[in-house]
Structures are given as C-alpha cells and as structure tokens.
Design a protein around this motif. Structure first.
Motif, mmCIF file in Angstrom:
data_model
loop_
_atom_site.group_PDB
_atom_site.id
_atom_site.type_symbol
_atom_site.label_atom_id
_atom_site.label_comp_id
_atom_site.label_asym_id
_atom_site.label_seq_id
_atom_site.Cartn_x
_atom_site.Cartn_y
_atom_site.Cartn_z
ATOM 1 N N UNK A 178 0.567 -1.370 0.256
ATOM 2 C CA UNK A 178 -0.079 0.501 -0.048
ATOM 3 C C UNK A 178 0.989 1.097 0.225
ATOM 4 N N UNK A 179 1.917 0.596 0.260
ATOM 5 C CA UNK A 179 3.190 2.359 0.696
ATOM 6 C C UNK A 179 4.295 2.461 -0.643
ATOM 7 N N UNK A 180 3.369 1.663 -1.212
ATOM 8 C CA UNK A 180 4.523 1.632 -2.677
ATOM 9 C C UNK A 180 5.924 0.638 -3.031
ATOM 10 N N UNK A 181 6.297 -0.119 -1.604
ATOM 11 C CA UNK A 181 7.405 -1.016 -1.346
ATOM 12 C C UNK A 181 6.924 -2.048 -2.693
ATOM 13 N N UNK A 182 8.035 -2.271 -3.221
ATOM 14 C CA UNK A 182 7.817 -4.434 -3.385
ATOM 15 C C UNK A 182 7.257 -4.872 -2.579
ATOM 16 N N UNK A 183 6.803 -5.708 -3.249
ATOM 17 C CA UNK A 183 6.605 -7.484 -3.165
ATOM 18 C C UNK A 183 6.356 -7.980 -3.486
ATOM 19 N N UNK A 184 7.563 -9.427 -3.779
ATOM 20 C CA UNK A 184 7.778 -10.234 -4.499
ATOM 21 C C UNK A 184 7.939 -12.072 -4.102
ATOM 22 N N UNK A 185 6.105 -12.989 -4.375
ATOM 23 C CA UNK A 185 6.313 -13.789 -4.797
ATOM 24 C C UNK A 185 7.127 -14.931 -5.128
ATOM 25 N N UNK A 186 7.966 -15.541 -3.810
ATOM 26 C CA UNK A 186 8.020 -17.020 -5.204
ATOM 27 C C UNK A 186 7.022 -18.450 -4.628
ATOM 28 N N UNK A 187 6.513 -18.756 -5.717
ATOM 29 C CA UNK A 187 6.099 -20.080 -5.973
ATOM 30 C C UNK A 187 6.710 -21.537 -6.397
ATOM 31 N N UNK A 188 6.548 -22.467 -5.626
ATOM 32 C CA UNK A 188 6.951 -23.797 -6.590
ATOM 33 C C UNK A 188 6.108 -24.129 -7.710
ATOM 34 N N UNK A 189 4.443 -23.373 -7.420
ATOM 35 C CA UNK A 189 3.720 -24.503 -8.575
ATOM 36 C C UNK A 189 3.805 -22.833 -9.158
ATOM 37 N N UNK A 190 3.793 -23.231 -10.632
ATOM 38 C CA UNK A 190 3.328 -22.158 -12.058
ATOM 39 C C UNK A 190 1.624 -21.671 -11.679
ATOM 40 N N UNK A 191 0.737 -22.660 -11.455
ATOM 41 C CA UNK A 191 -0.543 -22.278 -11.418
ATOM 42 C C UNK A 191 -1.117 -21.191 -9.662
ATOM 43 N N UNK A 192 -0.052 -20.799 -9.583
ATOM 44 C CA UNK A 192 -1.131 -20.096 -8.383
ATOM 45 C C UNK A 192 -0.875 -19.043 -8.820
ATOM 46 N N UNK A 193 -2.379 -18.452 -8.037
ATOM 47 C CA UNK A 193 -2.189 -16.737 -8.306
ATOM 48 C C UNK A 193 -2.231 -15.882 -7.072
ATOM 49 N N UNK A 194 -0.977 -14.291 -7.532
ATOM 50 C CA UNK A 194 -1.112 -13.773 -6.576
ATOM 51 C C UNK A 194 -2.229 -12.755 -6.666
ATOM 52 N N UNK A 195 -3.088 -12.443 -6.128
ATOM 53 C CA UNK A 195 -3.556 -10.909 -6.428
ATOM 54 C C UNK A 195 -4.362 -10.272 -5.611
ATOM 55 N N UNK A 196 -4.151 -10.105 -4.058
ATOM 56 C CA UNK A 196 -4.667 -10.068 -3.176
ATOM 57 C C UNK A 196 -3.749 -8.454 -2.852
ATOM 58 N N UNK A 197 -4.632 -7.901 -3.043
ATOM 59 C CA UNK A 197 -4.257 -6.471 -2.525
ATOM 60 C C UNK A 197 -3.993 -5.666 -1.166
ATOM 61 N N UNK A 198 -2.611 -5.320 -0.565
ATOM 62 C CA UNK A 198 -2.506 -4.668 0.386
ATOM 63 C C UNK A 198 -3.931 -3.578 0.885
ATOM 64 N N UNK A 199 -5.017 -3.718 2.167
ATOM 65 C CA UNK A 199 -5.443 -2.454 1.990
ATOM 66 C C UNK A 199 -5.860 -1.916 3.395
#
Length: 361
Positions: free
Chosen positions: A9-30
C-alpha cells in the motif's frame, strides 16, 4: 518457480516465489499506510576506513510483537500484515524500516515460510530449494541497480542474536559500497595469488579436504591439523575453519568456485538443500536434548559486482552461533570489540567433532 511482482500500500515492492506455476497472487494490500520516510545515511570512518549506516528511523521498528500480530504471517481472518495473501511459499519485500535506502542502498526481508512456528531447518528440501532460487533471483535483480556494489543475503535466528520477529525470515542487504570484510578477503586473495600463483579460496578448500588433513595455506611453514570437515557431498563441503572466530562456526563452499549465487550449476542447486538442512539440524543438537534452539547467523559471502579481483572470490556461506556452551554466550568484549582480535574457547577440531557426532541417524 513462479515469480509474482506486486506492490504494498505504501509503494514498497513485494515479490512472491511459488513452487507451483498455477498459483495466482493478486490480493491487494488494504492497509492505510503512509509513504515511507527514511533517514538512512552512510558515513565513512576516516580512521578505520569503515562505512557506518546512520538510520534513526529504525528506533520505531516492530519489536517482539505477539504471535497473533506478526507482520510476516499471511493476512488472514481480518488481520492485515506485510503479506496481503492468505498463504505463501516464499515472499520478499522491501523493509519498512531499512538500514539502507535510496542512494544508500536497499534492504529487503525474505520470509522462508508462512508457518510462524517453523524454522529454516523445518523446511522440506523443495522449500529450501525455493529459498535458494529466491536468494539467487534477488542477487541478479539487485545487481542491476546502479547504486548497488554488493548483495548480502543473511539470516539472524534467536533472541540472543537480537532478532525482534520470531517468524522464520532473513534479510537481503544491497550495499552501495564494498563491505570491509569483503575488501579484506579480496586483498588477501590478491596477495596470495601474487605470492603463490594460486587462488586462496581454492587452497583453503584443498587443505580442508586433503586426505591426510594437512596443508600450509597461510605459509607459516607448519601443517594445519585437519579433521575439520563436518559434512561433504558431491558438490558442497562444510568445514570448521582452521582459525574459527566463533565457538561453533562452519563454512559451506561449493566444490566448483563461483563468484556469487548466480554461478551455481543445477547439480549444486539440487544438492544444496540436502547439505544445508542437515547442517542446521546438527546446529540444533550441539548442546544436547532439551536445550533451546541454537541461535545463529547464516551469511552468504558473495563477490562485489565491480571490484578489482572479483574473479578471485569464492561464494561461500558462513554459519555460526554465539552460544559457547549450554546456557552461556560468547560475548564480544575488550579484545574482540576493542581490537578485533577474537579469542575462541572451543578448538575448531573439537567443534567439528561435535558437529559430526550429532549427525542425523
């Protein structure tokens, strides 16, 4: 590995690393976060040549929160954290309270697992391999920043070390200068090359793995008593160094010399989790059953990106504990803190023997 890059929410970068290719990471920071304001500054000690980071904003950082308020756990049940998703494999984000920021570098937090009560040693080989992939990716990406000269992934574990968050995590510092420790290694490697025509790191590894356990890397004319190898695989070797500074200190080297994590081949990457997880489990057994988990620092030494002599450097991991025996810590007192001369109460050969004794059955 799947990599998902997003923003907090404050503009800092966040990176997810997943072992599965079908994972979707789109939850917003509220969270209603204000933009980050830091006062990080690098000052140079003219007498010692050291660089010191002045970061007064860190006085207000999160300090030993209760488990149900951990900022590194996933966001669940209406409780919002630094990780907006309700679960994750490995997550990396810019530190909200960085020691280095802007032109003075960058600090990131790497969360090894969403399980608050786990430690690195509890990870599966697949999970540990994913952490290695994340360390490597962060090294590659941070190397592209013009202000960054060196990347340092590390883990502090245990309250005795000064850890203020109990969740299994580490940090990644991107320095805008070559650290004094690395500069000293490079100078010694250059001097060794000029004197012998050989690589210093190669000679150290050869000494520690020699069949007779003897060698004379330091040129004092005497054999350096061996028996300090703790764990050896086809692609990695872990040993207690000849002049260990800490009571229990292990250096982990790939057998094939590379400058940084990007240079590891697939075989070394595959074997690393097996070797490293076993090493961490042995650290937790050093002082016997019933003892608290061993506090430690695990530090990746990588070559600075643009320093002279980079090709002489060898990637290695240094793992050590400040606990010298059951219930007693090694304090950096007068000689160590005042003159940088360490005094070690545990002979390196005895430390290595103990770490072999506590091998997994």
């Amino acid at each position: 590995m799947k990599k998902t890059v997003t923003k907090l929410a404050d503009g800092r970068a966040l990176v997810y690393y997943d072992s599965r290719d079908d994972v979707v990471r789109d939850a917003p920071d509220h969270r209603p976060l204000d933009p980050i304001s830091t006062t990080s500054e690098i000052r140079h000690d003219a007498l010692l040549g050291d660089a010191v980071a002045i970061a007064s904003h860190r006085q207000g950082r999160t300090y030993h929160p209760p488990a149900d308020e951990c900022p590194l756990c996933p966001s669940r049940d209406g409780r919002l954290s630094e990780i907006p998703d309700e679960d994750y494999d490995v997550a990396v984000f810019e530190n909200r309270f960085p020691s280095l920021a802007g032109d003075a570098g960058r600090c990131e937090v790497i969360c090894f697992s969403s399980d608050h009560d786990a430690s690195f040693a509890d990870l599966t080989e697949e999970q540990a391999g994913l952490v290695l992939a994340a360390w490597t990716d962060r090294t590659a990406e941070l190397a592209e920043l013009p202000e960054v000269e060196q990347v340092f992934p590390f883990e502090n574990r245990g309250a005795e070390i000064g850890v203020t968050l109990g969740h299994p995590h580490g940090q990644i510092y991107a320095y805008p200068f070559v650290t004094p420790r690395s500069a000293l290694m490079l100078r010694n490697a250059a001097a060794h090359r000029a004197e012998t025509g050989r690589n210093l790191f190669d000679d150290i590894l050869a000494r520690e793995t020699a069949p007779d356990g003897h060698g004379d890397v330091d040129g004092d004319g005497g054999g350096d008593s061996g028996g300090r190898v703790v764990l050896a695989g086809e692609h990695w070797v872990a040993f207690v160094p000849y002049a260990a500074h800490w009571p229990y200190e292990v250096h982990l080297y790939p057998r094939r010399r590379v400058a940084d994590l990007r240079g590891l081949d697939e075989a070394a990457r595959t074997e690393f989790p097996q070797i490293y997880l076993e090493l961490l489990k042995r650290f937790d057994r050093i002082f016997g059953e019933g003892e608290p988990l061993t506090p430690y620092i695990a530090a990746w030494h990588q070559a600075p990106f643009r320093a002279a002599g980079r090709e002489e450097f060898a990637l290695h991991l240094e793992l050590f504990t400040i606990r010298r025996t059951s219930g007693k810590l090694k304090f950096l007192a007068g000689s160590e803190s005042g003159m940088s001369v360490f005094i070690n109460d545990v002979p390196p050969e005895a430390a290595a023997e103990r770490l072999r004794e506590v091998a997994s059955k």
